[in-house]
Design an enzyme around this catalytic site. Structure first.
Site, PDB file in Angstrom:
ATOM      1  N   SER A   1      45.432  27.186  32.663  1.00  0.00           N
ATOM      2  CA  SER A   1      45.548  27.971  31.424  1.00  0.00           C
ATOM      3  C   SER A   1      46.805  27.696  30.613  1.00  0.00           C
ATOM      4  CB  SER A   1      45.442  29.467  31.739  1.00  0.00           C
ATOM      5  OG  SER A   1      44.094  29.811  31.976  1.00  0.00           O
TER       6      SER A   1
ATOM      7  N   GLY B   1      49.407  29.392  34.495  1.00  0.00           N
ATOM      8  CA  GLY B   1      48.173  28.660  34.722  1.00  0.00           C
ATOM      9  C   GLY B   1      47.921  28.579  36.213  1.00  0.00           C
TER      10      GLY B   1
END
Length: 272
Positions: A54, A204
């Site tokens: 992410s 992430g």
């Protein structure tokens, strides 16, 4: 204060060199001066490319603003649709705008943006931005690049490339409009910590694949990337970890917690 910083630094160094069971082993900790690019701290392997997970949302936001798909921190607002990925819980199942997309890392919002852009445009933009290998082919033979190229699939980036991209964003040297870069910078979540620092960053987390295609959930990658500001000092940071056992908390969230806790000690090495 000096005593606390000393013990925090010792703890941070111990963590960086530890592969003890139950802990996330740091792959890379990289801190560079945002203006000059001078390396302030570097530990581990900062050259090998892995899934951005992410953290890709920062680049996707910049592209989205440039292409007019994002119009501001609250526009567009989109409604979750049944059948879209919802493993992020309640925050993913309602109305989502760019601010909540970034904060809660809403995958389906990313997927709508990538589908609007298409693979050719995404690859062209990520090549122009120097964002890793710019590969949106997805899993071999699956045709799913627009759904998951950045999640343990074809797109890969090194910590050093992350830092280079973030420096370009902050210095407004990416091949994007000033407005797109400024709006992207403003969208990234901020954290105030001891010592007068403000850290802006994105997490992430993703799991590598085994030979049979299944996910190895005991070896999760965790990222926390962004920039730290105190007065006139601004530094880009990248932390990448990899687990050794399975955890109930996302590796990205744990990477963030660790770096936020260690930052005063890390900064003590270069900030005066």
């Amino acid at each position: 204060m000096v005593r606390r910083l000393f013990f925090a630094l010792v703890a941070g160094l111990a963590l960086a060199g530890s592969n003890a069971a139950g802990m996330a082993g740091p792959i890379c900790t990289l801190v560079v001066d945002s203006k000059s690019g001078a390396v302030l701290t570097e530990n581990g392997d900062c050259e090998t490319r892995v899934t951005p997970a992410s953290t890709f949302k920062i680049a996707l936001a910049a592209i989205g603003f440039e292409e007019g798909l994002l119009q501001g921190p609250q526009e567009p607002v989109r409604q979750y649709r049944k059948g879209e990925v919802d493993w992020g819980g309640r925050a993913w199942r309602g109305l989502v705008d760019p601010t909540s997309w970034m904060k809660h890392s809403v995958v389906w919002y990313s997927q709508r943006l990538t589908r609007q852009l298409g693979a050719d445009k995404l690859e062209a933009w990520t090549r122009a931005l120097g964002y890793g290998n710019a590969d949106f082919s997805g899993d071999p033979g699956k045709g799913n690049g627009l759904e998951r190229a950045w999640i343990a699939s074809s797109l890969a980036i090194s910590p050093r490339e992350q830092a280079r991209f973030l420096r370009g964003l902050l210095n407004r040297t990416l091949p994007l409009s000033q407005s797109a870069m400024a709006q992207t910078e403003a969208l990234v979540e901020r954290f105030s910590i001891d010592g007068g620092w403000t850290l802006s960053g994105k997490t992430g987390g993703a799991y590598p694949r085994r030979a049979d295609g299944s996910f190895d959930r005991a070896r999760g990658y965790g990222w926390f990337v962004g920039w730290a500001t105190r007065g006139d000092t601004r530094a880009v940071f990248v932390r990448l970890t990899q687990d050794e056992v399975r955890h109930s908390v996302s590796p990205g969230l744990r990477a963030r917690s660790a770096l936020l806790a260690e930052w005063p000690a890390l900064a003590a090495r270069f900030a005066r």
